[in-house]
Design a protein around this motif. Structure first.
Motif, PDB file in Angstrom:
ATOM      1  N   LYS A 246     -34.553 -17.933 -32.095  1.00 59.41           N
ATOM      2  CA  LYS A 246     -35.684 -17.475 -31.319  1.00 59.41           C
ATOM      3  C   LYS A 246     -36.006 -15.908 -32.102  1.00 59.41           C
TER       4      LYS A 246
ATOM      5  N   TYR B  79     -45.506 -12.933 -34.542  1.00 52.81           N
ATOM      6  CA  TYR B  79     -45.847 -11.612 -34.201  1.00 52.81           C
ATOM      7  C   TYR B  79     -46.353 -10.903 -35.259  1.00 52.81           C
TER       8      TYR B  79
ATOM      9  N   ASN C 246     -49.431 -14.860 -26.243  1.00 47.29           N
ATOM     10  CA  ASN C 246     -48.314 -15.899 -26.722  1.00 47.29           C
ATOM     11  C   ASN C 246     -48.050 -16.833 -25.663  1.00 47.29           C
ATOM     12  N   THR C 247     -49.026 -17.305 -25.001  1.00 47.11           N
ATOM     13  CA  THR C 247     -48.958 -18.227 -23.800  1.00 47.11           C
ATOM     14  C   THR C 247     -49.495 -19.577 -23.715  1.00 47.11           C
TER      15      THR C 247
ATOM     16  N   TYR D 198     -51.187 -15.204 -16.142  1.00 43.28           N
ATOM     17  CA  TYR D 198     -50.838 -13.881 -15.659  1.00 43.28           C
ATOM     18  C   TYR D 198     -51.782 -13.684 -14.245  1.00 43.28           C
TER      19      TYR D 198
ATOM     20  N   GLY E  26     -39.739  -9.450 -21.426  1.00 39.31           N
ATOM     21  CA  GLY E  26     -40.491 -10.623 -22.414  1.00 39.31           C
ATOM     22  C   GLY E  26     -42.024 -10.755 -22.350  1.00 39.31           C
TER      23      GLY E  26
ATOM     24  N   ASP F  70     -40.009  -6.028 -24.524  1.00 39.03           N
ATOM     25  CA  ASP F  70     -39.779  -7.287 -25.334  1.00 39.03           C
ATOM     26  C   ASP F  70     -38.766  -7.005 -26.573  1.00 39.03           C
ATOM     27  N   MET F  71     -38.043  -7.944 -27.066  1.00 36.37           N
ATOM     28  CA  MET F  71     -36.923  -7.554 -28.101  1.00 36.37           C
ATOM     29  C   MET F  71     -37.714  -7.543 -29.420  1.00 36.37           C
TER      30      MET F  71
ATOM     31  N   ASP G  94     -33.786  -5.816 -25.721  1.00 34.63           N
ATOM     32  CA  ASP G  94     -33.320  -6.919 -25.333  1.00 34.63           C
ATOM     33  C   ASP G  94     -33.136  -7.131 -23.835  1.00 34.63           C
ATOM     34  N   CYS G  95     -33.753  -7.952 -23.247  1.00 32.38           N
ATOM     35  CA  CYS G  95     -33.754  -8.035 -21.474  1.00 32.38           C
ATOM     36  C   CYS G  95     -32.525  -8.355 -21.128  1.00 32.38           C
TER      37      CYS G  95
ATOM     38  N   ASN H  57     -43.123 -14.129 -17.641  1.00 35.74           N
ATOM     39  CA  ASN H  57     -44.059 -15.165 -17.939  1.00 35.74           C
ATOM     40  C   ASN H  57     -43.972 -15.560 -19.468  1.00 35.74           C
ATOM     41  N   GLU H  58     -43.433 -16.891 -19.122  1.00 40.09           N
ATOM     42  CA  GLU H  58     -42.985 -17.763 -20.536  1.00 40.09           C
ATOM     43  C   GLU H  58     -42.090 -17.216 -21.446  1.00 40.09           C
TER      44      GLU H  58
ATOM     45  N   HIS I  97     -38.893 -16.766 -23.305  1.00 41.12           N
ATOM     46  CA  HIS I  97     -38.061 -17.535 -23.970  1.00 41.12           C
ATOM     47  C   HIS I  97     -36.598 -17.554 -23.624  1.00 41.12           C
TER      48      HIS I  97
ATOM     49  N   GLU J 275     -26.772 -16.143 -21.776  1.00 46.64           N
ATOM     50  CA  GLU J 275     -27.997 -15.196 -21.837  1.00 46.64           C
ATOM     51  C   GLU J 275     -28.923 -15.170 -20.476  1.00 46.64           C
TER      52      GLU J 275
HETATM   53  C1  LIG Z   1     -43.555 -17.430 -25.402  1.00 48.44           C
HETATM   54  S1  LIG Z   1     -43.478 -15.732 -25.740  1.00 48.44           S
HETATM   55  C2  LIG Z   1     -44.473 -15.168 -24.378  1.00 48.44           C
HETATM   56  C3  LIG Z   1     -44.716 -13.854 -24.562  1.00 48.44           C
HETATM   57  C4  LIG Z   1     -45.785 -13.365 -23.503  1.00 48.44           C
HETATM   58  N1  LIG Z   1     -45.035 -13.339 -22.235  1.00 48.44           N
HETATM   59  C5  LIG Z   1     -46.840 -13.938 -23.408  1.00 48.44           C
HETATM   60  O1  LIG Z   1     -47.008 -14.828 -22.334  1.00 48.44           O
HETATM   61  O2  LIG Z   1     -47.906 -13.728 -24.109  1.00 48.44           O
HETATM   62  C6  LIG Z   1     -41.678 -15.758 -25.421  1.00 48.44           C
HETATM   63  C7  LIG Z   1     -41.131 -14.099 -25.471  1.00 48.44           C
HETATM   64  O3  LIG Z   1     -39.852 -14.118 -24.790  1.00 48.44           O
HETATM   65  C8  LIG Z   1     -39.202 -12.831 -25.717  1.00 48.44           C
HETATM   66  N2  LIG Z   1     -37.812 -12.927 -25.399  1.00 48.44           N
HETATM   67  C9  LIG Z   1     -37.033 -14.032 -25.436  1.00 48.44           C
HETATM   68  N3  LIG Z   1     -35.729 -13.608 -25.103  1.00 48.44           N
HETATM   69  C10 LIG Z   1     -35.888 -12.179 -24.811  1.00 48.44           C
HETATM   70  C11 LIG Z   1     -34.832 -11.524 -24.503  1.00 48.44           C
HETATM   71  N4  LIG Z   1     -33.617 -11.588 -24.222  1.00 48.44           N
HETATM   72  N5  LIG Z   1     -35.072 -10.086 -24.212  1.00 48.44           N
HETATM   73  C12 LIG Z   1     -36.586  -9.576 -24.422  1.00 48.44           C
HETATM   74  N6  LIG Z   1     -37.490 -10.691 -24.832  1.00 48.44           N
HETATM   75  C13 LIG Z   1     -36.965 -11.654 -24.930  1.00 48.44           C
HETATM   76  C14 LIG Z   1     -39.617 -13.096 -27.182  1.00 48.44           C
HETATM   77  O4  LIG Z   1     -39.418 -12.271 -27.890  1.00 48.44           O
HETATM   78  C15 LIG Z   1     -41.161 -13.650 -26.889  1.00 48.44           C
HETATM   79  O5  LIG Z   1     -42.089 -12.473 -27.059  1.00 48.44           O
END
Ligand SMILES: C[S@@+](CC[C@H](N)C(=O)[O-])C[C@H]1O[C@@H](n2cnc3c(N)ncnc32)[C@H](O)[C@@H]1O
Length: 344
Positions: free
Chosen positions: A52, A60, A82-83, A110, A136, A160-161, A187-188, A204-205, A207, A218
């Motif tokens: 991912k 992005y 990205n939703t 949101y 995220g 976000d990571m 990284d969250c 919100n969504e 991954h 994770e």
């Molecule tokens: C489908 S996108 C959604 C982004 C945003 N929330 C939106 O709705 O537009 C999923 C996001 O989860 C982030 N993500 C996944 N695992 C993560 C982690 N462990 N730490 C930070 N971000 C994470 C990804 O980098 C990505 O930006």
């Protein structure tokens, strides 16, 4: 070049670099012995075939490189949500979002996180001055929507990571929030935020929690961070389309760390409706993307990889006819919006 695994979350790829990356990916078709990793019919990619971090890094940079595009109706916009989102449920009353906004389903997602009566009460009791942390956040499009339109008195830290997504947030959204929005690249599973500071955590969504029927290592780390940074009595609002049989194990795990489920809303039908109504915009976006990169014009190989790129992007967008869309129709994946609360 395998774009599904080779790219890095801390790299910010320029348009010229993307041209080289897509070009190298197209040419790598010459050496593919086992065929493409992308299903030609549904766009599905096996879990072990992608990382991912690489996929979001590419996406992005692509969104940023595409800049302002046109929706299927000719409306200009920058792809920042990205939703998948969902159509505003009729039972929630009139939609707060403009019906002509190309990214209205993302905005709905949101806004919908804050529709719970208990969330409204919590915010009102604090005169709107709540501190929100989003885990995220992607480009921060949702963070911007919340700070400007939903909670105009809040402070918000969006995490976000992906470095490129955070740079987009800092370029597009942080300045207009006038000090109320901070964007952090981390990284969250190990987020650099102090204990007990958040009134509300937003997911919100994001991954995570994608593995059917289980809470992965994770996920445990990610959910543990939410528990750590929430104030006692603080709220966790979470929306996503994930495997239906993963929700309950997550709720059970959260309960075991002191975060209890308060209310659960199923918006899967509205999420399918959103994908149906958004199909024209997504098709137009994919078309504009593949047109921009010369690699896809390389004779024969370019056409093959263009098909791969198109179907993979459409599956990622859960376009009708793709694997991820079908998973919502047969309810393998359900889209829920849930409210949880940390013990007070
Ligand atoms: C489908 S996108 C959604 C982004 C945003 N929330 C939106 O709705 O537009 C999923 C996001 O989860 C982030 N993500 C996944 N695992 C993560 C982690 N462990 N730490 C930070 N971000 C994470 C990804 O980098 C990505 O930006």
């Amino acid at each position: 070049m395998d774009i599904l695994t080779a790219l890095k979350e801390k790299s910010d790829y320029t348009t010229n670099q993307l041209q080289m990356i897509f070009g190298a990916w197209v040419l790598s078709g010459l050496f593919e012995r086992n065929g493409s990793k992308v299903s030609a019919t549904s766009g599905a990619v096996e879990e072990e075939d992608y990382d991912k971090k690489s996929v979001y890094s590419l996406l992005y940079s692509l969104y940023r490189s595409m800049g302002v595009v046109k929706s299927e109706t000719g409306e200009p916009y920058e792809f920042t949500f990205n939703t998948w989102g969902y159509a505003w449920p009729k039972t929630w009353g009139p939609s707060p979002i403009l019906a002509t906004d190309p990214q209205r389903f993302g905005r709905n997602a949101y806004s919908g996180l804050f529709e719970f009566p208990q969330v409204k009460k919590y915010v009102a009791e604090r005169d709107g001055k709540v501190h929100v942390v989003e885990m995220g956040c992607g480009t921060g499009a949702g963070a911007n929507h919340v700070t400007m339109n939903v909670l105009p008195e809040c402070t918000y830290e969006a995490v976000d990571m992906q470095q490129t997504a955070i740079l987009t947030c800092q370029r597009r959204f942080v300045p207009q929030a006038k000090g109320r929005l901070v964007a952090t690249c981390a990284d969250c599973t190990q987020v650099p935020i102090a204990d007990g500071v958040a009134d509300i955590v937003v997911v919100n969504e994001t991954h995570v929690t994608e593995h059917g029927g289980q809470v992965s290592n994770e996920d445990i780390l990610f959910l543990g961070q939410i528990q750590r940074i929430l104030k006692p009595g603080g709220l966790f609002v979470w929306g996503n389309a994930i495997p239906d049989d993963t929700w309950q194990p997550c709720f059970d795990h959260l309960a075991s760390i002191g975060i209890k489920l308060v209310e659960e809303r199923d918006v899967t039908l509205e999420a399918i409706q959103a994908r149906d109504e958004d199909a024209g915009r997504a098709d137009a976006y994919v078309e504009q993307c593949v047109e921009k990169f010369w690699g896809f014009r390389i004779p024969h190989l370019g056409r093959l990889k263009r098909l791969d790129a198109e179907i993979a992007l459409k599956n990622f967008f859960r376009q009708p006819g793709t694997d991820l869309y079908d998973r919502m129709v047969d309810r393998t994946d359900t889209y829920k919006v849930v409210l949880l609360q940390k013990e007070g």
